[in-house]
Design an enzyme around this catalytic site. Structure first.
Site, PDB file in Angstrom:
ATOM      1  N   LYS A   1     -10.400  -0.431  10.395  1.00 50.67           N
ATOM      2  CA  LYS A   1     -10.482  -1.499   9.689  1.00 50.67           C
ATOM      3  C   LYS A   1     -10.720  -2.858  10.664  1.00 50.67           C
ATOM      4  O   LYS A   1     -10.779  -4.003  10.225  1.00 50.67           O
ATOM      5  CB  LYS A   1      -9.275  -1.854   8.981  1.00 50.67           C
ATOM      6  CG  LYS A   1      -8.708  -0.583   7.783  1.00 50.67           C
ATOM      7  CD  LYS A   1      -7.616  -1.228   6.921  1.00 50.67           C
ATOM      8  CE  LYS A   1      -7.221  -0.133   6.180  1.00 50.67           C
ATOM      9  NZ  LYS A   1      -7.908   0.320   4.804  1.00 50.67           N
TER      10      LYS A   1
ATOM     11  N   HIS B   1       0.776  -1.212   0.047  1.00 52.80           N
ATOM     12  CA  HIS B   1      -0.137   0.136  -0.058  1.00 52.80           C
ATOM     13  C   HIS B   1       0.992   1.183  -0.003  1.00 52.80           C
ATOM     14  O   HIS B   1       2.101   1.164   0.527  1.00 52.80           O
ATOM     15  CB  HIS B   1      -0.953   0.045   1.279  1.00 52.80           C
ATOM     16  CG  HIS B   1      -1.979   0.955   1.320  1.00 52.80           C
ATOM     17  ND1 HIS B   1      -1.680   2.035   1.785  1.00 52.80           N
ATOM     18  CD2 HIS B   1      -3.304   1.031   1.185  1.00 52.80           C
ATOM     19  CE1 HIS B   1      -2.765   3.041   1.823  1.00 52.80           C
ATOM     20  NE2 HIS B   1      -3.796   2.186   1.631  1.00 52.80           N
TER      21      HIS B   1
ATOM     22  N   ASP C   1       3.406  -3.944   7.887  1.00 51.02           N
ATOM     23  CA  ASP C   1       2.124  -3.559   7.808  1.00 51.02           C
ATOM     24  C   ASP C   1       0.856  -4.563   7.891  1.00 51.02           C
ATOM     25  O   ASP C   1       0.794  -5.368   7.206  1.00 51.02           O
ATOM     26  CB  ASP C   1       2.182  -3.047   6.135  1.00 51.02           C
ATOM     27  CG  ASP C   1       0.702  -2.130   5.878  1.00 51.02           C
ATOM     28  OD1 ASP C   1      -0.081  -2.242   6.879  1.00 51.02           O
ATOM     29  OD2 ASP C   1       0.477  -1.768   5.166  1.00 51.02           O
TER      30      ASP C   1
ATOM     31  N   CYS D   1      -4.695   2.168  -3.666  1.00 47.20           N
ATOM     32  CA  CYS D   1      -3.596   3.041  -3.125  1.00 47.20           C
ATOM     33  C   CYS D   1      -2.333   1.950  -3.053  1.00 47.20           C
ATOM     34  O   CYS D   1      -1.587   1.912  -2.151  1.00 47.20           O
ATOM     35  CB  CYS D   1      -3.938   3.402  -1.745  1.00 47.20           C
ATOM     36  SG  CYS D   1      -4.892   4.662  -1.586  1.00 47.20           S
TER      37      CYS D   1
ATOM     38  N   GLN E   1      -4.311  -4.990   7.172  1.00 45.99           N
ATOM     39  CA  GLN E   1      -5.182  -6.237   6.646  1.00 45.99           C
ATOM     40  C   GLN E   1      -5.078  -7.509   7.365  1.00 45.99           C
ATOM     41  O   GLN E   1      -5.480  -8.501   6.847  1.00 45.99           O
ATOM     42  CB  GLN E   1      -5.053  -6.305   5.112  1.00 45.99           C
ATOM     43  CG  GLN E   1      -5.278  -5.000   4.162  1.00 45.99           C
ATOM     44  CD  GLN E   1      -6.583  -4.638   4.502  1.00 45.99           C
ATOM     45  OE1 GLN E   1      -7.581  -5.307   4.690  1.00 45.99           O
ATOM     46  NE2 GLN E   1      -7.150  -3.577   3.705  1.00 45.99           N
TER      47      GLN E   1
HETATM   48  N1  7TS Z   1      -1.974  -0.639   4.731  1.00 48.91           N
HETATM   49  C1  7TS Z   1      -2.811  -1.375   3.938  1.00 48.91           C
HETATM   50  C2  7TS Z   1      -2.312  -2.640   3.605  1.00 48.91           C
HETATM   51  C3  7TS Z   1      -3.836  -0.916   3.696  1.00 48.91           C
HETATM   52  O1  7TS Z   1      -4.916  -1.801   3.192  1.00 48.91           O
HETATM   53  C4  7TS Z   1      -4.156   0.306   4.001  1.00 48.91           C
HETATM   54  C5  7TS Z   1      -5.623   0.861   3.841  1.00 48.91           C
HETATM   55  C6  7TS Z   1      -3.234   1.083   4.663  1.00 48.91           C
HETATM   56  C7  7TS Z   1      -1.981   0.487   5.025  1.00 48.91           C
HETATM   57  C8  7TS Z   1      -3.434   2.284   5.136  1.00 48.91           C
HETATM   58  O2  7TS Z   1      -4.387   2.657   6.225  1.00 48.91           O
HETATM   59  P1  7TS Z   1      -4.994   3.951   6.765  1.00 48.91           P
HETATM   60  O3  7TS Z   1      -5.832   3.619   7.947  1.00 48.91           O
HETATM   61  O4  7TS Z   1      -3.724   4.521   7.407  1.00 48.91           O
HETATM   62  O5  7TS Z   1      -5.555   4.573   5.713  1.00 48.91           O
HETATM   63  N2  7TS Z   1      -6.360   0.459   2.794  1.00 48.91           N
HETATM   64  C9  7TS Z   1      -7.181   0.810   2.234  1.00 48.91           C
HETATM   65  C10 7TS Z   1      -8.004   0.148   1.163  1.00 48.91           C
HETATM   66  O6  7TS Z   1      -7.411  -1.071   0.605  1.00 48.91           O
HETATM   67  N3  7TS Z   1      -9.017   0.743   0.610  1.00 48.91           N
HETATM   68  O7  7TS Z   1      -9.078   1.802   1.331  1.00 48.91           O
HETATM   69  C11 7TS Z   1      -7.911   1.959   2.251  1.00 48.91           C
END
Ligand code: 7TS
Length: 413
Positions: free
Chosen positions: A230, A128, A204, A370, A207
């Site tokens: 999430k 990401h 990371d 992303c 997920q």
């Molecule tokens: N890393 C992964 C693997 C992610 O899927 C996401 C967000 C992030 C980092 C960033 O998370 P945040 O809470 O800091 O934004 N992924 C997604 C997605 O897959 N669709 O919308 C956000």
């Protein structure tokens, strides 16, 4: 309970906890298949949030009055719940706004201080943006980035990973589960190889932590990040895990307010971790709600959640393979795939497909997710993605498949 013994989720009862699932979208019942972007919230979490403001609200770590003490106890209890969830120590869990902020703390407080010209970071093509862009900024101080490729199935090329590790590799930054391919990477093996090479590892877990048991001691990662939104919690709260001795060795990145030990007009000394990384009034209301989310997930059991999603992913993959003109990205083996299926249907643009599905009440994600470098690697501009969580059913997946067939007819595929 034996870690390998799992019990099926009572999805019907779980669904009753999520008020939003009663919504109709364009005259249809909502089928929410976008939990990888953000999950829906159960009433237990919503009530924890409103209950906090109705009964306990006060600033933390600064008052001796009853409310301030209650708020501080609840805030600390939430941190302990998160620590228990990932098998970390209390002081190893730093509350942040989201996963992205966690990566930036490691960038500013650790990487910028410890990496020099000629040092290298090994990452992967499936990351990401939040696990690429921060490290890219180190290039201006002469740090080199290298990326592990994926094979045809969407798995990391582990031999190439081993070859990319050199004495100059100071950091390995890798996702535990890809938000596009769903690939579950061997985080423990990656940490072992990196540590044997003298490199630290940043995982990371945005997920993974919401979807499966994650044990930071077992993986042996040095840093790990994830977002509360999430995993049933509100937006605006997430976590950085760091090994205690590493966090202790790091200078804080944002300065002021609650993170200090003492201040004179000339200088300040800082508190220990985690507080030195939480300047200003922290987001304690959302942190308390994150604690309620962790309770909710723990009650169901992370192993059971993983099995449920595995079943949904298997069901989706089987049915989707029969949809003519579909191209599915990522592993088909559910042992190494999370509850995420990305695909393209013929030459229909993912935004058009998502619009057709929305007309049927079905929410999927479309676009580049992303993960633009991964889109480039796959030779596509965008993809559609269905992602699953505890409240999803096989029946909903069947509705999604029917809607894909409808889209094929509309676009005359
Ligand atoms: N890393 C992964 C693997 C992610 O899927 C996401 C967000 C992030 C980092 C960033 O998370 P945040 O809470 O800091 O934004 N992924 C997604 C997605 O897959 N669709 O919308 C956000």
């Amino acid at each position: 309970m034996d870690r390998l013994t799992t019990v099926p989720l009572n999805v019907e009862s779980i669904r009753k906890d999520f008020p939003i699932l009663k919504r109709k979208i364009n005259g249809h019942p909502l089928v929410y298949l976008d939990s990888a972007a953000t999950t829906q919230k159960p009433k237990q979490v919503i009530q924890a949030l409103t209950g906090f403001y109705e009964k306990h609200n006060s600033n933390v770590h600064r008052g001796v009055h009853t409310l301030s003490q209650e708020a501080t106890e609840l805030y600390d209890a939430s941190r302990q719940k998160v620590a228990d969830l990932i098998n970390a120590k209390f002081e190893e869990v730093v509350f942040v706004r989201n996963a992205t902020e966690a990566a930036n703390i490691v960038l500013y407080s650790w990487a910028m201080k410890n990496l020099k010209k000629g040092d290298e970071i090994v990452s992967t093509v499936m990351e990401h943006h939040s696990n690429i862009v921060p490290w890219q900024s180190l290039q201006k101080q002469g740090v080199k980035l290298k990326f592990v490729d994926i094979d045809e199935e969407g798995k990391l090329k582990m031999e190439q990973f081993s070859e990319l590790l050199t004495p100059r590799t100071k950091l390995v930054a890798v996702t535990q589960v890809s938000n596009v391919l769903g690939t579950i990477n061997p985080a423990g093996e990656i940490c072992k190889m990196a540590h044997d090479n003298g490199s630290l590892v940043f995982v990371d877990a945005a997920q993974s932590v919401p979807h499966m048991p994650v044990d930071v001691k077992n993986i042996d990662c040095d840093f790990l990040m994830f977002s509360g939104h999430k995993m049933l919690a509100p937006t605006g709260i997430g976590c950085l895990y760091g090994k205690a001795d590493i966090l202790e060795s790091m200078e804080p990145f944002l300065l002021g307010s609650d993170m200090i030990k003492s201040v004179s007009l000339e200088e300040a000394t800082f508190r220990e971790s985690p507080w030195k990384f939480e300047p200003g009034t922290p987001n304690f209301g959302d942190a308390v709600a994150l604690g309620a989310a962790v309770d909710y997930l723990q009650k169901i059991g992370m192993n059971n959640i993983r099995e449920h999603e595995k079943g949904l992913a298997g069901h989706a993959l089987n049915a989707m393979q029969d949809v003519k003109g579909i191209k599915i990205f990522g592993p088909k083996d559910t042992d190494i795939k999370g509850g995420v299926v990305s695909f393209n249907l013929g030459d229909i643009h993912s935004h058009d497909l998502a619009t057709v599905l929305d007309n049927e009440g079905i929410a999927i994600r479309s676009g580049h997710h992303c993960a633009m470098p991964l889109m480039d690697r796959l030779g596509i501009a965008a993809a559609s993605r269905a992602s699953f969580y505890i409240y999803n059913t096989k029946k909903e997946i069947d509705m999604f498949i029917n809607a894909l067939e409808k889209a094929r007819r509309i676009f005359k595929l």
